[in-house]
Design a protein around this motif. Structure first.
Motif, PDB file in Angstrom:
ATOM      1  N   VAL A   1      25.612  41.391  36.333  1.00 36.90           N
ATOM      2  CA  VAL A   1      26.499  41.028  37.092  1.00 36.90           C
ATOM      3  C   VAL A   1      27.016  42.033  37.886  1.00 36.90           C
ATOM      4  O   VAL A   1      27.656  43.015  37.582  1.00 36.90           O
ATOM      5  N   GLY A   2      27.087  41.917  39.108  1.00 31.78           N
ATOM      6  CA  GLY A   2      27.486  42.892  40.150  1.00 31.78           C
ATOM      7  C   GLY A   2      27.116  42.573  41.471  1.00 31.78           C
ATOM      8  O   GLY A   2      26.318  41.499  41.892  1.00 31.78           O
ATOM      9  N   VAL A   3      27.763  43.329  42.565  1.00 31.04           N
ATOM     10  CA  VAL A   3      27.446  43.019  44.036  1.00 31.04           C
ATOM     11  C   VAL A   3      26.915  44.540  44.558  1.00 31.04           C
ATOM     12  O   VAL A   3      27.603  45.676  44.309  1.00 31.04           O
ATOM     13  N   LYS A   4      26.340  44.384  45.544  1.00 29.45           N
ATOM     14  CA  LYS A   4      25.473  45.826  45.809  1.00 29.45           C
ATOM     15  C   LYS A   4      26.470  46.226  46.885  1.00 29.45           C
ATOM     16  O   LYS A   4      27.153  45.301  47.754  1.00 29.45           O
ATOM     17  N   GLU A   5      26.966  47.554  47.161  1.00 29.71           N
ATOM     18  CA  GLU A   5      27.986  47.901  47.780  1.00 29.71           C
ATOM     19  C   GLU A   5      27.639  47.677  49.297  1.00 29.71           C
ATOM     20  O   GLU A   5      26.612  47.881  49.949  1.00 29.71           O
ATOM     21  N   ARG A   6      28.704  47.206  49.832  1.00 26.80           N
ATOM     22  CA  ARG A   6      28.601  46.681  51.413  1.00 26.80           C
ATOM     23  C   ARG A   6      27.432  45.973  51.811  1.00 26.80           C
ATOM     24  O   ARG A   6      27.363  45.928  53.032  1.00 26.80           O
ATOM     25  N   ASP A   7      26.876  45.202  50.921  1.00 36.72           N
ATOM     26  CA  ASP A   7      25.826  44.312  51.499  1.00 36.72           C
ATOM     27  C   ASP A   7      26.371  42.932  51.344  1.00 36.72           C
ATOM     28  O   ASP A   7      26.586  42.121  50.317  1.00 36.72           O
ATOM     29  N   TRP A   8      26.646  42.489  52.548  1.00 38.58           N
ATOM     30  CA  TRP A   8      27.336  41.231  52.820  1.00 38.58           C
ATOM     31  C   TRP A   8      26.543  39.958  52.368  1.00 38.58           C
ATOM     32  O   TRP A   8      26.892  38.906  51.873  1.00 38.58           O
ATOM     33  N   ASN A   9      25.371  39.983  52.567  1.00 41.94           N
ATOM     34  CA  ASN A   9      24.219  39.088  52.037  1.00 41.94           C
ATOM     35  C   ASN A   9      24.230  38.767  50.556  1.00 41.94           C
ATOM     36  O   ASN A   9      24.188  37.718  50.092  1.00 41.94           O
ATOM     37  N   ASP A  10      24.130  40.212  49.879  1.00 49.74           N
ATOM     38  CA  ASP A  10      24.164  40.257  48.455  1.00 49.74           C
ATOM     39  C   ASP A  10      25.488  39.497  48.086  1.00 49.74           C
ATOM     40  O   ASP A  10      25.550  38.702  46.950  1.00 49.74           O
ATOM     41  N   ALA A  11      26.487  39.722  48.683  1.00 46.06           N
ATOM     42  CA  ALA A  11      27.982  39.503  48.418  1.00 46.06           C
ATOM     43  C   ALA A  11      28.034  37.995  48.393  1.00 46.06           C
ATOM     44  O   ALA A  11      28.559  37.206  47.532  1.00 46.06           O
ATOM     45  N   ASN A  12      27.577  37.485  49.392  1.00 47.93           N
ATOM     46  CA  ASN A  12      27.553  35.881  49.666  1.00 47.93           C
ATOM     47  C   ASN A  12      26.788  35.232  48.543  1.00 47.93           C
ATOM     48  O   ASN A  12      27.497  34.440  48.003  1.00 47.93           O
ATOM     49  N   TYR A  13      25.818  35.786  48.365  1.00 48.84           N
ATOM     50  CA  TYR A  13      24.934  35.121  47.129  1.00 48.84           C
ATOM     51  C   TYR A  13      25.360  35.138  45.639  1.00 48.84           C
ATOM     52  O   TYR A  13      25.457  34.294  44.982  1.00 48.84           O
ATOM     53  N   GLN A  14      25.850  36.519  45.526  1.00 53.06           N
ATOM     54  CA  GLN A  14      26.677  36.612  44.245  1.00 53.06           C
ATOM     55  C   GLN A  14      27.847  35.954  44.022  1.00 53.06           C
ATOM     56  O   GLN A  14      28.105  34.962  42.891  1.00 53.06           O
ATOM     57  N   LEU A  15      28.557  35.623  45.038  1.00 62.43           N
ATOM     58  CA  LEU A  15      29.996  34.732  45.173  1.00 62.43           C
ATOM     59  C   LEU A  15      29.476  33.279  44.702  1.00 62.43           C
ATOM     60  O   LEU A  15      30.103  32.560  43.877  1.00 62.43           O
ATOM     61  N   THR A  16      28.539  32.794  45.582  1.00 56.08           N
ATOM     62  CA  THR A  16      28.220  31.514  45.239  1.00 56.08           C
ATOM     63  C   THR A  16      27.455  31.387  43.955  1.00 56.08           C
ATOM     64  O   THR A  16      27.821  30.274  43.232  1.00 56.08           O
ATOM     65  N   MET A  17      26.899  32.401  43.251  1.00 61.64           N
ATOM     66  CA  MET A  17      26.356  32.243  41.944  1.00 61.64           C
ATOM     67  C   MET A  17      27.192  32.095  40.968  1.00 61.64           C
ATOM     68  O   MET A  17      27.423  31.392  40.024  1.00 61.64           O
ATOM     69  N   TRP A  18      28.389  33.058  40.889  1.00 62.16           N
ATOM     70  CA  TRP A  18      29.212  33.377  39.936  1.00 62.16           C
ATOM     71  C   TRP A  18      30.428  32.351  40.014  1.00 62.16           C
ATOM     72  O   TRP A  18      31.271  32.392  39.055  1.00 62.16           O
ATOM     73  N   ALA A  19      30.780  32.037  41.341  1.00 64.51           N
ATOM     74  CA  ALA A  19      32.121  31.327  41.312  1.00 64.51           C
ATOM     75  C   ALA A  19      32.180  29.989  40.577  1.00 64.51           C
ATOM     76  O   ALA A  19      33.233  29.913  39.877  1.00 64.51           O
ATOM     77  N   PRO A  20      31.193  29.280  40.339  1.00 62.52           N
ATOM     78  CA  PRO A  20      31.224  28.002  39.540  1.00 62.52           C
ATOM     79  C   PRO A  20      31.328  28.580  38.057  1.00 62.52           C
ATOM     80  O   PRO A  20      31.900  27.878  37.330  1.00 62.52           O
ATOM     81  N   VAL A  21      30.535  29.513  37.538  1.00 65.16           N
ATOM     82  CA  VAL A  21      30.659  30.230  36.221  1.00 65.16           C
ATOM     83  C   VAL A  21      32.205  30.494  35.629  1.00 65.16           C
ATOM     84  O   VAL A  21      32.636  30.173  34.939  1.00 65.16           O
ATOM     85  N   TRP A  22      32.802  31.128  36.803  1.00 57.42           N
ATOM     86  CA  TRP A  22      34.110  31.554  36.634  1.00 57.42           C
ATOM     87  C   TRP A  22      34.950  30.487  36.367  1.00 57.42           C
ATOM     88  O   TRP A  22      35.704  30.547  35.601  1.00 57.42           O
ATOM     89  N   HIS A  23      35.096  29.470  37.406  1.00 55.39           N
ATOM     90  CA  HIS A  23      35.840  28.201  37.119  1.00 55.39           C
ATOM     91  C   HIS A  23      35.660  27.415  35.851  1.00 55.39           C
ATOM     92  O   HIS A  23      36.589  26.950  35.281  1.00 55.39           O
ATOM     93  N   GLY A  24      34.348  27.385  35.668  1.00 54.84           N
ATOM     94  CA  GLY A  24      33.972  26.928  34.301  1.00 54.84           C
ATOM     95  C   GLY A  24      34.479  27.546  33.086  1.00 54.84           C
ATOM     96  O   GLY A  24      35.059  26.869  32.012  1.00 54.84           O
ATOM     97  N   ILE A  25      34.444  28.741  33.276  1.00 58.45           N
ATOM     98  CA  ILE A  25      35.078  29.590  32.076  1.00 58.45           C
ATOM     99  C   ILE A  25      36.518  29.309  31.811  1.00 58.45           C
ATOM    100  O   ILE A  25      37.051  29.404  30.796  1.00 58.45           O
ATOM    101  N   LEU A  26      37.161  29.575  33.056  1.00 52.88           N
ATOM    102  CA  LEU A  26      38.745  28.998  32.958  1.00 52.88           C
ATOM    103  C   LEU A  26      39.073  27.925  32.505  1.00 52.88           C
ATOM    104  O   LEU A  26      39.901  27.660  31.461  1.00 52.88           O
ATOM    105  N   MET A  27      38.144  26.869  32.744  1.00 52.36           N
ATOM    106  CA  MET A  27      38.483  25.225  32.033  1.00 52.36           C
ATOM    107  C   MET A  27      38.182  25.389  30.667  1.00 52.36           C
ATOM    108  O   MET A  27      38.893  25.059  29.636  1.00 52.36           O
ATOM    109  N   ALA A  28      37.044  26.139  30.324  1.00 51.17           N
ATOM    110  CA  ALA A  28      36.643  25.917  28.925  1.00 51.17           C
ATOM    111  C   ALA A  28      37.698  26.615  28.001  1.00 51.17           C
ATOM    112  O   ALA A  28      37.910  26.427  26.813  1.00 51.17           O
ATOM    113  N   GLN A  29      38.078  27.909  28.597  1.00 55.54           N
ATOM    114  CA  GLN A  29      39.005  28.666  27.619  1.00 55.54           C
ATOM    115  C   GLN A  29      40.432  27.871  27.480  1.00 55.54           C
ATOM    116  O   GLN A  29      41.030  27.944  26.462  1.00 55.54           O
TER     117      GLN A  29
END
Length: 368
Positions: free
Chosen positions: A284-312
């Protein structure tokens, strides 16, 4: 006439030519019947899309169903005089009779990669997407390779048009379409499409339930031997936390929003435990200053983050599972903030919001 086709291989070339220019239809040989009929496409509101699909069908898909001698009639210039309008050569495939016309590999065949992208771009209406399974089947029979990144864009486009169900149909027919969950990129994109179904319904009970069912179908398909990765080095989607995390989100959303925040049957707990078991399989992490990777990682982990909030919320922050989720939540929030920062420094040139930010913003507006 079936016996005529089966005996073709025993004829000399002059005889073959005489046979092929007969007005009667030639049936395909047994070795080619396994491909069945040439895919038939539904008419669409786009003349450009209709023309492109027709070109693929006539110039690429039809030849892939023919025996070599029939293909020689199409492609060898010395045989083109035999394909006359007065005495056309035809072949029966399924319930259709096709006239054989001269073809040139260079001038008559659309460039595969560019043309696939164009077909997908032109699919806008709901009815257009009914043609996708047949189109992919035709490409596979013609041995035209569709790469993982092309499937990603195809699935994303279908999801944006509200047609993720057609994609799931393609997955069910993997042996004919070539769209498989052995590619983790495909699995992610389909799961994000399932999430998109919930967003498009504005998180209605019907939309969430439909998304949950589709997510379960995709998960079950991951166990189908036809979808299991066979090559060394390919990642198994079943062992990826971002895939299981969408199931956490689907079940948690259903429980929080429509079942009085009760984990009926322990479904949320089950998916949380599965997700936590495979959490260490990805970094879990973002390559420094790589907007393309940041875009992909945010797309990937935002649903998991939101699911964890509700599950908790369902399981309790102080419960053993709730505490484990809290630790993962801190990890994800750090990555999400870093990704948002990188994307804020690299806005889209045409003013559109980046995909990762769009997904994050949509989820942030859903109350937990």
């Amino acid at each position: 006439m079936a016996s005529l086709a089966l005996d073709i291989k025993h004829c000399c070339r002059p005889c073959l030519r005489r046979l092929y220019i007969q007005k009667r239809s030639l049936t395909t040989t047994t070795s080619r019947r396994k491909h069945g009929a040439v895919p038939i496409f539904s008419d669409t509101p786009s003349p450009e899309l209709n023309a492109l699909l027709s070109t693929f069908r006539t110039n690429i898909f039809l030849p892939s169903h023919l025996i070599k001698l029939q293909r020689d009639l199409l492609y060898k210039k010395k045989n083109h005089s035999l394909l006359t309008a007065e005495e056309p050569a035809t072949v029966r495939l399924g319930n259709e009779v096709h006239q054989l016309l001269p073809l040139n590999h260079i001038t008559d065949e659309p460039a595969t990669r560019a043309s696939i992208a164009k077909v997908v771009k032109l699919m806008t209406e709901t009815g257009d997407w009914k043609n996708l399974p047949g189109f992919l089947e035709g490409l596979k029979t013609a041995r035209r390779v569709v790469h993982g990144d092309q499937f990603e864009k195809m699935i994303r486009r279908a999801s944006d048009c509200g047609r993720i169900g057609v994609v799931v149909d393609c997955l069910r027919r993997v042996e004919r379409t070539g769209m498989g969950l052995w590619d983790v990129r495909v699995a992610r994109e389909v799961m994000w499409g399932v999430l998109g179904k919930c967003v498009q319904s504005e998180w209605s009970e019907e939309g969430v339930e439909s998304g949950r069912k589709l997510a379960e179908v995709v998960w079950e398909l991951c166990f189908d031997p036809k979808h299991v990765p066979k090559m060394v080095g390919l990642e198994d989607p079943k062992k990826r936390p971002e895939i299981a995390g969408v199931l956490v989100q689907m079940y948690a959303a259903k429980a929080v929003m429509f079942e009085g925040s009760k984990d009926e049957g322990g479904a949320v707990e089950k998916w949380v435990q599965l997700m936590l078991r495979v959490w260490g399989n990805t970094k879990v992490g973002v390559k420094e200053r790589d907007w393309n990777d940041a875009n992909y990682q945010l797309t990937m982990w935002a649903p998991v983050w939101h699911g964890i909030l509700m599950a908790q919320k369902l399981l309790g922050a102080q419960s053993p599972l709730g505490q484990e989720l809290g630790a993962k939540l801190q990890e994800l929030e750090s990555v999400i903030q870093q990704a948002r920062l990188v994307l804020s420094e690299h806005p889209h040139q045409d003013g559109n919001i980046r995909r990762g930010l769009k997904v994050y913003n949509q989820l942030s507006q859903v109350s937990v």
